[in-house]
Write a protein that holds these residues in place. Structure first.
Motif, PDB file in Angstrom:
ATOM      1  N   VAL A  26      42.358  53.483  48.737  1.00  0.00           N
ATOM      2  CA  VAL A  26      43.412  52.603  48.228  1.00  0.00           C
ATOM      3  C   VAL A  26      42.791  51.342  47.627  1.00  0.00           C
ATOM      4  O   VAL A  26      42.046  50.621  48.286  1.00  0.00           O
ATOM      5  CB  VAL A  26      44.411  52.232  49.347  1.00  0.00           C
ATOM      6  N   GLU A  27      43.129  51.128  46.358  1.00  0.00           N
ATOM      7  CA  GLU A  27      42.535  50.027  45.575  1.00  0.00           C
ATOM      8  C   GLU A  27      43.665  49.173  45.003  1.00  0.00           C
ATOM      9  O   GLU A  27      44.742  49.694  44.705  1.00  0.00           O
ATOM     10  CB  GLU A  27      41.673  50.687  44.482  1.00  0.00           C
ATOM     11  N   ASP A  28      43.426  47.864  44.864  1.00  0.00           N
ATOM     12  CA  ASP A  28      44.478  47.007  44.295  1.00  0.00           C
ATOM     13  C   ASP A  28      44.667  47.254  42.810  1.00  0.00           C
ATOM     14  O   ASP A  28      45.772  47.461  42.335  1.00  0.00           O
ATOM     15  CB  ASP A  28      44.174  45.518  44.582  1.00  0.00           C
ATOM     16  N   ILE A  29      43.567  47.229  42.049  1.00  0.00           N
ATOM     17  CA  ILE A  29      43.704  47.327  40.590  1.00  0.00           C
ATOM     18  C   ILE A  29      42.473  48.003  39.992  1.00  0.00           C
ATOM     19  O   ILE A  29      41.356  47.765  40.448  1.00  0.00           O
ATOM     20  CB  ILE A  29      43.929  45.914  39.981  1.00  0.00           C
ATOM     21  N   VAL A  30      42.692  48.870  39.035  1.00  0.00           N
ATOM     22  CA  VAL A  30      41.576  49.485  38.311  1.00  0.00           C
ATOM     23  C   VAL A  30      41.448  48.760  36.975  1.00  0.00           C
ATOM     24  O   VAL A  30      42.388  48.741  36.182  1.00  0.00           O
ATOM     25  CB  VAL A  30      41.809  50.986  38.057  1.00  0.00           C
ATOM     26  N   ASP A  31      40.309  48.136  36.777  1.00  0.00           N
ATOM     27  CA  ASP A  31      40.057  47.375  35.548  1.00  0.00           C
ATOM     28  C   ASP A  31      38.982  48.121  34.753  1.00  0.00           C
ATOM     29  O   ASP A  31      39.294  49.031  33.998  1.00  0.00           O
ATOM     30  CB  ASP A  31      39.646  45.949  35.939  1.00  0.00           C
ATOM     31  N   GLY A  48      36.763  49.989  36.113  1.00  0.00           N
ATOM     32  CA  GLY A  48      36.510  51.232  36.829  1.00  0.00           C
ATOM     33  C   GLY A  48      35.140  51.315  37.470  1.00  0.00           C
ATOM     34  O   GLY A  48      34.819  52.280  38.146  1.00  0.00           O
ATOM     35  N   ARG A  49      34.337  50.275  37.276  1.00  0.00           N
ATOM     36  CA  ARG A  49      32.975  50.315  37.816  1.00  0.00           C
ATOM     37  C   ARG A  49      32.941  50.459  39.333  1.00  0.00           C
ATOM     38  O   ARG A  49      32.185  51.241  39.891  1.00  0.00           O
ATOM     39  CB  ARG A  49      32.218  49.040  37.416  1.00  0.00           C
ATOM     40  N   THR A  50      33.777  49.674  39.994  1.00  0.00           N
ATOM     41  CA  THR A  50      33.799  49.702  41.456  1.00  0.00           C
ATOM     42  C   THR A  50      34.147  51.096  41.962  1.00  0.00           C
ATOM     43  O   THR A  50      33.470  51.646  42.832  1.00  0.00           O
ATOM     44  CB  THR A  50      34.852  48.696  41.987  1.00  0.00           C
ATOM     45  N   LEU A  51      35.199  51.655  41.372  1.00  0.00           N
ATOM     46  CA  LEU A  51      35.645  52.968  41.828  1.00  0.00           C
ATOM     47  C   LEU A  51      34.622  54.045  41.523  1.00  0.00           C
ATOM     48  O   LEU A  51      34.380  54.930  42.352  1.00  0.00           O
ATOM     49  CB  LEU A  51      36.963  53.331  41.142  1.00  0.00           C
ATOM     50  N   HIS A  76      46.977  49.808  37.361  1.00  0.00           N
ATOM     51  CA  HIS A  76      45.959  50.478  36.552  1.00  0.00           C
ATOM     52  C   HIS A  76      46.048  49.904  35.142  1.00  0.00           C
ATOM     53  O   HIS A  76      47.085  50.006  34.497  1.00  0.00           O
ATOM     54  CB  HIS A  76      46.247  51.988  36.547  1.00  0.00           C
ATOM     55  N   LYS A  77      44.958  49.306  34.686  1.00  0.00           N
ATOM     56  CA  LYS A  77      44.969  48.700  33.344  1.00  0.00           C
ATOM     57  C   LYS A  77      44.693  49.721  32.245  1.00  0.00           C
ATOM     58  O   LYS A  77      44.841  49.400  31.069  1.00  0.00           O
ATOM     59  CB  LYS A  77      43.945  47.557  33.270  1.00  0.00           C
ATOM     60  N   HIS A  78      44.228  50.900  32.612  1.00  0.00           N
ATOM     61  CA  HIS A  78      43.927  51.966  31.640  1.00  0.00           C
ATOM     62  C   HIS A  78      42.959  51.480  30.556  1.00  0.00           C
ATOM     63  O   HIS A  78      43.140  51.754  29.378  1.00  0.00           O
ATOM     64  CB  HIS A  78      45.213  52.511  31.001  1.00  0.00           C
ATOM     65  N   PRO A  84      46.841  44.174  30.025  1.00  0.00           N
ATOM     66  CA  PRO A  84      45.417  43.786  30.046  1.00  0.00           C
ATOM     67  C   PRO A  84      45.238  42.296  30.260  1.00  0.00           C
ATOM     68  O   PRO A  84      44.591  41.621  29.479  1.00  0.00           O
ATOM     69  CB  PRO A  84      44.927  44.221  28.650  1.00  0.00           C
ATOM     70  N   GLN A  85      45.830  41.770  31.306  1.00  0.00           N
ATOM     71  CA  GLN A  85      45.740  40.351  31.625  1.00  0.00           C
ATOM     72  C   GLN A  85      45.157  40.206  33.023  1.00  0.00           C
ATOM     73  O   GLN A  85      45.136  41.169  33.776  1.00  0.00           O
ATOM     74  CB  GLN A  85      47.149  39.725  31.640  1.00  0.00           C
ATOM     75  N   PHE A  86      44.746  38.983  33.332  1.00  0.00           N
ATOM     76  CA  PHE A  86      44.261  38.747  34.686  1.00  0.00           C
ATOM     77  C   PHE A  86      45.448  38.476  35.592  1.00  0.00           C
ATOM     78  O   PHE A  86      46.226  37.561  35.355  1.00  0.00           O
ATOM     79  CB  PHE A  86      43.264  37.586  34.729  1.00  0.00           C
ATOM     80  N   LEU A  87      45.585  39.305  36.621  1.00  0.00           N
ATOM     81  CA  LEU A  87      46.756  39.248  37.482  1.00  0.00           C
ATOM     82  C   LEU A  87      46.374  38.773  38.876  1.00  0.00           C
ATOM     83  O   LEU A  87      45.258  39.039  39.345  1.00  0.00           O
ATOM     84  CB  LEU A  87      47.398  40.639  37.568  1.00  0.00           C
ATOM     85  N   VAL A  88      47.303  38.099  39.516  1.00  0.00           N
ATOM     86  CA  VAL A  88      47.082  37.622  40.888  1.00  0.00           C
ATOM     87  C   VAL A  88      48.317  37.912  41.735  1.00  0.00           C
ATOM     88  O   VAL A  88      49.401  38.178  41.216  1.00  0.00           O
ATOM     89  CB  VAL A  88      46.789  36.100  40.933  1.00  0.00           C
ATOM     90  N   GLY A 122      47.859  40.411  47.167  1.00  0.00           N
ATOM     91  CA  GLY A 122      46.498  40.822  47.520  1.00  0.00           C
ATOM     92  C   GLY A 122      45.456  40.472  46.473  1.00  0.00           C
ATOM     93  O   GLY A 122      44.290  40.269  46.799  1.00  0.00           O
ATOM     94  N   LEU A 123      45.860  40.402  45.211  1.00  0.00           N
ATOM     95  CA  LEU A 123      44.886  40.122  44.142  1.00  0.00           C
ATOM     96  C   LEU A 123      44.600  38.625  44.067  1.00  0.00           C
ATOM     97  O   LEU A 123      45.520  37.813  44.177  1.00  0.00           O
ATOM     98  CB  LEU A 123      45.416  40.578  42.781  1.00  0.00           C
ATOM     99  N   ASP A 124      43.340  38.303  43.844  1.00  0.00           N
ATOM    100  CA  ASP A 124      42.947  36.896  43.871  1.00  0.00           C
ATOM    101  C   ASP A 124      42.375  36.425  42.556  1.00  0.00           C
ATOM    102  O   ASP A 124      41.950  37.217  41.713  1.00  0.00           O
ATOM    103  CB  ASP A 124      41.868  36.680  44.944  1.00  0.00           C
ATOM    104  N   HIS A 125      42.358  35.103  42.429  1.00  0.00           N
ATOM    105  CA  HIS A 125      41.484  34.437  41.465  1.00  0.00           C
ATOM    106  C   HIS A 125      40.675  33.447  42.280  1.00  0.00           C
ATOM    107  O   HIS A 125      41.255  32.524  42.875  1.00  0.00           O
ATOM    108  CB  HIS A 125      42.282  33.721  40.369  1.00  0.00           C
TER     109      HIS A 125
END
Ligand code: IMP
Ligand code: MG
Length: 191
Positions: free
Chosen positions: A108-113, A115-118, A140-142, A160-164, A167-170
Motif C-alpha cells: 500500500v502506497e500513498d502516491i505513484v509519481d 514510480g522509482r520507489t515502487l 496515481h499520477k500516471h 500532475p501537481q504536488f499534493l499534500v 498522509g502526504l507531506d511537504h
C-alpha cells in the motif's frame, strides 16, 4: 465541504491552492477499494504492507474496509536524493517481521509519481517469493512509463501537481489534513 477558515486553521495559515479530493470523496473511494480487495482475494493468507510514512492514514482506513481476515505490517524504505539511479537497490530501514513467502502481499502506497520507489520495492519483495504481489495506491499520477508492476487497485488518478494531506507531506508538514490538496505556488517544493 471545507470552509476557508477551517483549512487555514488546520494549516496554520499556509495557503492551499485547491482541495483536490475532499474527506467524503476519499472515504467513499476507500470503501470501494476495500470491497474490490475483499473480492479479489478469495483464499490464502493476505498480508497488507503499508509503505511508511505516507500510507499511514490511508492504511488505517483501508484495512477497516477489507472484509476478510488479513494481517498488517509496514515497510520503511530508505530515501535517496535526486541523484539516484533506477538500477539502484532500495534498502529497508524497517523490514516486516512476518515472512512474506507463500502469502498474498498487498503493498500500500500513498502516491505513484515517478514510480522509482515502487520499482525498487517490487524487485526486492519478489525475491521473498510471495504467493502474489499487488499494489494498492491511493493516488496515481500516471507519469511513469513502464512500471515494474502496475498498481491493481488505485483510488484516484491524480493531477500532475504536488499534493499534500491524508498522509502526504511537504517537508514532513501537512500529513494530518483530512483531505488531499495542492499546494499554493509559493509553497511548491523545489527539487
Ligand atoms: P516516486 O518514487 O517518484 O513514485 O515517488 C514516491 C514517493 O514520493 C511517494 O511515496 C511520496 O512519498 C512522494 N511523492 C511523490 N509525489 C508526491 C506528491 O505529489 N506529494 C507528496 N509526496 C509525493
Ligand atoms: Mg514523502
Amino acid at each position: 465541504m471545507h470552509v476557508e477558515s477551517d483549512i487555514l486553521r488546520r494549516t496554520g495559515g499556509r495557503a492551499i491552492a485547491e482541495v483536490t479530493f475532499d474527506a467524503a470523496s476519499i472515504a467513499t473511494r476507500v470503501n470501494e477499494l476495500g470491497e474490490e480487495i475483499t473480492h479479489h482475494y478469495r483464499d490464502g493468507e493476505l498480508l497488507v504492507l503499508g509503505l511508511l510514512k505516507g500510507s499511514f492514514i490511508f492504511m488505517s482506513d483501508l484495512v477497516r474496509a477489507i472484509m476478510r481476515p488479513h494481517q498488517v505490517d509496514f515497510l520503511v524504505a530508505s530515501s535517496y536524493g535526486s541523484g539516484t539511479t533506477s538500477s539502484g537497490t532500495v534498502q529497508l530501514v524497517y523490514d516486516p517481521e512476518t515472512t512474506l513467502t507463500g502469502r498474498h502481499i498487498l503493498l500500500v502506497e500513498d502516491i505513484v509519481d515517478s514510480g522509482r520507489t515502487l520499482n525498487r520495492l517490487v524487485r526486492l519483495l519478489e525475491q521473498r517469493r510471495p504467493r502474489t504481489l499487488e499494489i494498492c495506491a491511493l493516488l496515481h499520477k500516471h507519469l511513469a512509463p513502464g512500471l515494474a508492476l502496475e498498481p491493481r487497485f488505485v483510488g484516484f488518478d491524480a493531477p500532475p501537481q504536488f499534493l499534500v494531506g491524508y498522509g502526504l507531506d511537504h517537508a514532513e508538514d501537512f500529513r494530518h489534513l483530512p483531505f488531499v490538496a495542492s499546494l499554493a505556488p509559493g509553497e511548491q517544493p523545489t527539487e
